[in-house]
Design an enzyme around this catalytic site. Structure first.
Site, PDB file in Angstrom:
ATOM      1  N   HIS A  98      -3.712  -1.981  -5.114  1.00 35.59           N
ATOM      2  CA  HIS A  98      -2.376  -2.461  -4.757  1.00 35.59           C
ATOM      3  C   HIS A  98      -2.437  -3.278  -3.468  1.00 35.59           C
ATOM      4  CE1 HIS A  98       2.086  -2.210  -4.583  1.00 35.59           C
ATOM      5  NE2 HIS A  98       1.854  -2.340  -3.276  1.00 35.59           N
ATOM      6  N   GLU A  99      -3.055  -2.707  -2.453  1.00 32.72           N
ATOM      7  CA  GLU A  99      -3.124  -3.410  -1.173  1.00 32.72           C
ATOM      8  C   GLU A  99      -4.032  -4.638  -1.254  1.00 32.72           C
ATOM      9  OE1 GLU A  99      -1.072  -2.792   1.040  1.00 32.72           O
ATOM     10  OE2 GLU A  99      -0.370  -0.897   0.187  1.00 32.72           O
ATOM     11  N   HIS A 108      -1.954  -7.660  -2.207  1.00 36.97           N
ATOM     12  CA  HIS A 108      -1.277  -8.256  -1.053  1.00 36.97           C
ATOM     13  C   HIS A 108      -2.271  -9.021  -0.177  1.00 36.97           C
ATOM     14  CE1 HIS A 108       2.441  -6.274  -1.929  1.00 36.97           C
ATOM     15  NE2 HIS A 108       1.995  -5.052  -1.687  1.00 36.97           N
TER      16      HIS A 108
END
Length: 668
Positions: free
Chosen positions: A34-35, A38
């Site tokens: 997920h990170e 980003h």
């Protein structure tokens, strides 16, 4: 960008260090991907990423590579990417003109670029979720099919006419292929009823409408997974036995062995457990021959002969209660039965004096296809209780094939489709029975204890050496349930606490005897739950299955949120980080494919929850960006700060709630 993990999953305990490490790695990967989404898009947009952290709070370990600090933080409930000009702990940076002058700051980028950065984490989780699912389907997993096992008497599925062995194919138009699909469709449907399409084990297709009921925290219809034809494995077999102590199967020659697979009875091949149960019920008074395959490759075949076994009886005839439930379309409904009717006579026989109410399931089954006159007492407004004579034609469904296997379950008469409780008032004591001379007509039974004989050193099917106690009162109508438990626990005696008019309560202990006229529909064989393979034939098919499963998982999460709001689902069904770790550990013990399925679900869960329009989460940031894109100006600093603090308060409150539930409700 902050990541929040929360999911509705079941909890288990941790014990194996190896599996704990696998779980930690798997959960860490979900957060990391997920990170990483980003981070990668931020770098692609030339944003200065100051910190990439797995976990929140104080930093335990960090190192710097280039301009970015990489960290592991204390609280392992998520992670974050801190960019220049974007800090959830300091929302004022989003409106700072000084920061905006730096071309590599987050807020210096245009709206589409910032939207890409914000949505990248969610998109990454969707992609990784699909890949986790695809891997699991490529390797292959085993799941319980959408076939019904025990249909609990009196519950919604039973009332709708569902039977053991029915395979549900769709619920409210949504396909069902696993038992989990049934549970989720029931718990998450917003409709008052479920329109079900199903297939009987005989091949007949039918439809039914089921009205779920709340069980305290979620809706249920009262069904359990079906069993298969393979006896329980050695690791689950007490003392290496896959048959009940004291049962007819325990004395079979040659003996059954754990892992045996039943393929036929008396030369008739079996399709599944429902057919096995039906066959044994119809041949309950006969000696039957089982054909089983043995060995890992099931190459060895042998025949095992098993005698019939009688019910264990005490010689007590109890009173019959009012009708508790009637099946839709059943002979009873067609004959005019109504709820709260009490059966008092059948033909010229008094129920409780001439017929033991416990034998009614067999009594009606033996008269299948015949007209039977039944007299019921019915309370009518303004005129009191009146007798009504009904004519009923029973079906061929054997008696006691639907058993009172859970507390407070009424006794089913499957051949006519009614269920009633047995009232613990003694109406008759059989001559020569264990109860003769110790119990008399009119006695009230207040408690039943199933007790192992003195000197017993190993637990039986009930899993304990201690007495198993069942209360009997207006709230615990357990006589039929206790009676069936007495059949399962073949070696236990029965201790009854009873009251008698004008005398103090007393306790008597009885040793049940086997009837030579009334036979059980079972032989004491313990079989495993049925599981079917879900395995793709190619990677392309696995990927397609992964995409479909991702869509269904996302839909289930949205339905969960909706039902929480409408209170069709209790917040007690939610579990937090501790619960996630527990279920991940449990799943990891089943294999990497099963763990991959769970991580796929968690990834989709993370994507959906983090895209909710809550400030500090990705969805909240997207709301502000949509506003900026439409109006051409950023929200004011006061609005951003207020919204951020409200969002943080909500998220922290949610985390406190789910951790509280994990520890104090579900048990740490």
């Amino acid at each position: 960008m902050a990541t929040l993990i929360a999911a509705s999953v079941l909890a288990v305990s941790l014990s194996s260090i190896q599996n704990i490490l696998i779980v930690a790695l798997g959960l860490g990967l979900v957060i990391f991907f997920h990170e990483l989404g980003h981070f990668a898009v931020a770098k692609w947009c030339n944003v200065n990423v100051e910190r990439f952290s797995i976990g929140f709070g104080p930093i335990l370990l960090s190192w710097k590579w280039g301009e970015t600090e990489y960290a592991l933080s204390l609280i392992p409930f998520g992670g974050y990417v801190k960019m220049l000009g974007q800090d959830d702990a300091d929302p004022s940076q989003l409106t700072s003109e000084e920061v905006a002058e730096d071309p590599r700051s987050y807020i210096a980028k245009n709206v589409p670029q910032r939207m890409a950065i914000i949505s990248a984490g969610v998109i990454m989780n969707i992609i990784t979720g699909m890949l986790f699912f695809a891997y699991a389907f490529q390797v292959g997993i085993q799941v319980p099919p959408s076939e019904l096992g025990t249909v609990i008497t009196g519950k919604p599925a039973w009332k709708a006419g569902m039977q053991e062995g029915d395979r549900i194919t769709s619920i409210n138009g949504r396909d069902a292929s696993t038992f989990g699909d049934i549970i989720r469709a029931t718990a998450l449907s917003s409709s008052d009823y479920l329109d079900v399409e199903a297939v009987r084990y005989t091949g007949e297709t039918f439809t039914a409408r089921i009205y779920p009921e709340m069980n305290g925290t979620r809706r249920e219809i009262g069904v359990e997974p079906i069993r298969g034809l393979q006896l329980i494995p050695a690791e689950l077999a007490p003392k290496g036995n896959a048959t009940l102590a004291g049962s007819a199967a325990r004395g079979a020659k040659p003996p059954f062995e754990p892992g045996d697979r039943i393929v036929a009875v008396d030369g008739e091949e079996l399709k599944g457990f429902a057919e096995l149960q039906d066959t044994l019920a119809k041949k309950r008074d006969q000696t039957v021959t089982f054909r089983v395959t043995r060995g890992q490759k099931s190459r060895d075949e042998l025949d095992i002969t098993v005698e019939p076994q009688g019910f264990r009886t005490l010689g007590l005839w109890m009173d019959i209660g009012q009708t508790e439930a009637i099946q839709v379309g059943s002979p009873a409904e067609k004959a005019g039965f109504k709820l709260e009717d009490k059966i008092v006579r059948i033909e010229d026989l008094d129920v409780g004096k001439d017929i033991n109410p416990l034998t009614l399931p067999d009594f009606f089954a033996e008269r299948a296809g015949q007209e039977v006159k039944v007299v019921v007492v019915r309370e009518e407004k303004g005129s009191g209780a009146k007798n009504h004579e009904l004519t009923i034609v029973p079906s061929e469904t054997p008696g006691w094939i639907e058993r009172p296997s859970s507390p407070n379950a009424p006794l089913s008469v499957p051949s006519i489709g009614v269920a009633f409780h047995i009232i613990p008032t003694v109406l008759k004591v059989e001559e020569g029975s264990p109860a003769e001379g110790k119990i008399q007509a009119g006695d009230q039974i207040a408690q039943v204890e199933l007790v192992l004989p003195e000197g017993t050193k190993e637990a039986d099917i009930l899993g304990t050496l201690d007495p198993v106690t069942l209360q009997l009162d207006d709230s615990n109508r357990n006589w039929a349930y206790a009676y069936w438990k007495m059949q399962e626990a073949n070696s236990r005696n029965v201790r009854l606490k009873l009251s008698r008019t004008g005398e103090q309560a007393t306790t008597v202990t009885l040793q049940p005897v086997r009837s030579e006229e009334w036979y059980l529909p079972t032989r004491g064989i313990m079989v495993n739950l049925l599981a079917v393979d879900q395995k793709a034939d190619s990677f392309g098919e696995a990927l397609q299955m992964g995409v479909t499963h991702s869509k269904n998982s996302a839909l289930d999460i949205f339905l969960t949120l909706r039902n929480l709001v409408t209170q069709n689902l209790s917040v007690k069904e939610l579990h937090g980080p501790i619960g996630i770790a527990r279920v991940a550990y449990q799943v990891s013990q089943q294999g990497l494919a099963e763990l991959s399925m769970f991580l796929g679900f968690l990834s989709i869960n993370l994507a959906v929850l983090n895209f909710l329009p809550i400030p500090v989460l990705d969805g909240g940031h997207m709301v502000f960006l949509f506003y900026e894109g439409v109006t051409g100006k950023k929200p004011s600093e006061r609005v951003l700060i207020a919204a951020t603090y409200i969002g943080m308060a909500f998220v922290l409150s949610l985390m406190v709630l789910v951790i509280f539930l994990d520890v104090f409700v579900h048990g740490f």
